[in-house]
Design an enzyme around this catalytic site. Structure first.
Site, PDB file in Angstrom:
ATOM      1  N   ASN A  16       0.918  -1.346   0.104  1.00 46.50           N
ATOM      2  CA  ASN A  16       0.144   0.170   0.032  1.00 46.50           C
ATOM      3  C   ASN A  16       0.602   1.080  -0.371  1.00 46.50           C
ATOM      4  O   ASN A  16       1.450   0.809   0.223  1.00 46.50           O
ATOM      5  CB  ASN A  16      -0.588  -0.030   1.008  1.00 46.50           C
ATOM      6  CG  ASN A  16      -2.393  -0.941   0.976  1.00 46.50           C
ATOM      7  OD1 ASN A  16      -2.934  -1.517   0.094  1.00 46.50           O
ATOM      8  ND2 ASN A  16      -2.328  -1.745   2.064  1.00 46.50           N
ATOM      9  N   CYS A  17       0.483   2.605  -0.483  1.00 44.18           N
ATOM     10  CA  CYS A  17       0.670   3.763  -0.978  1.00 44.18           C
ATOM     11  C   CYS A  17       1.684   3.545   1.240  1.00 44.18           C
ATOM     12  O   CYS A  17       0.957   4.074   1.719  1.00 44.18           O
ATOM     13  CB  CYS A  17      -0.242   4.429  -0.894  1.00 44.18           C
ATOM     14  SG  CYS A  17       0.479   5.953  -0.707  1.00 44.18           S
ATOM     15  N   PRO A  18       2.903   4.488   0.889  1.00 45.60           N
ATOM     16  CA  PRO A  18       3.883   4.569  -0.446  1.00 45.60           C
ATOM     17  C   PRO A  18       4.368   4.296  -1.225  1.00 45.60           C
ATOM     18  O   PRO A  18       4.834   4.344  -2.208  1.00 45.60           O
ATOM     19  CB  PRO A  18       4.512   5.958   0.512  1.00 45.60           C
ATOM     20  CG  PRO A  18       4.685   5.269   0.928  1.00 45.60           C
ATOM     21  CD  PRO A  18       3.862   4.995   2.376  1.00 45.60           C
ATOM     22  N   LEU A  19       4.721   2.425  -0.593  1.00 47.26           N
ATOM     23  CA  LEU A  19       5.538   1.910  -1.084  1.00 47.26           C
ATOM     24  C   LEU A  19       5.466   1.423  -2.552  1.00 47.26           C
ATOM     25  O   LEU A  19       7.204   1.476  -3.334  1.00 47.26           O
ATOM     26  CB  LEU A  19       5.574   0.034  -0.122  1.00 47.26           C
ATOM     27  CG  LEU A  19       5.990   0.467   1.042  1.00 47.26           C
ATOM     28  CD1 LEU A  19       5.450  -1.004   1.909  1.00 47.26           C
ATOM     29  CD2 LEU A  19       7.432   0.916   1.546  1.00 47.26           C
ATOM     30  N   ASP A  43      -3.338  -2.358  -5.139  1.00 52.86           N
ATOM     31  CA  ASP A  43      -3.828  -0.729  -3.511  1.00 52.86           C
ATOM     32  C   ASP A  43      -4.329   0.155  -4.984  1.00 52.86           C
ATOM     33  O   ASP A  43      -4.240   0.778  -5.803  1.00 52.86           O
ATOM     34  CB  ASP A  43      -2.332  -0.052  -3.576  1.00 52.86           C
ATOM     35  CG  ASP A  43      -2.635   1.093  -2.643  1.00 52.86           C
ATOM     36  OD1 ASP A  43      -4.459   1.493  -2.550  1.00 52.86           O
ATOM     37  OD2 ASP A  43      -2.271   1.561  -2.307  1.00 52.86           O
TER      38      ASP A  43
END
Length: 78
Positions: A16-19, A43
């Site tokens: 999930n964000c920010p990965l 995501d």
């Protein structure tokens, strides 16, 4: 419409964000100008995130696809 050709495939499914953005940024650093990165994500926010990322960094967002809960993005390195 066919999917764009790409030089590097990046799997960020399950992240999930920010990965997804951080991993894409790292992968783009390995590419030469004009090469294309294909990113596979799950995501739902990745569509909006990669649009903003392209605007902010100057990389070209070639296409985005959604199919069965998976999002695919193609970015051409500036």
């Amino acid at each position: 419409m066919s999917n764009p050709d790409f030089d590097l495939d990046l799997d960020v499914r399950g992240l999930n964000c920010p990965l997804p953005i951080l991993k894409a940024k790292k992968a783009l650093a390995e590419l030469s100008s004009g090469q294309v990165l294909c990113i596979h994500a799950t995501d739902p926010g990745s569509t909006r995130d990669f649009q903003a990322f392209a605007r902010q960094t100057g990389h070209e967002l070639l296409a985005q696809r959604q199919e069965s809960g998976e999002f695919t993005h193609w970015l051409r390195k500036k």
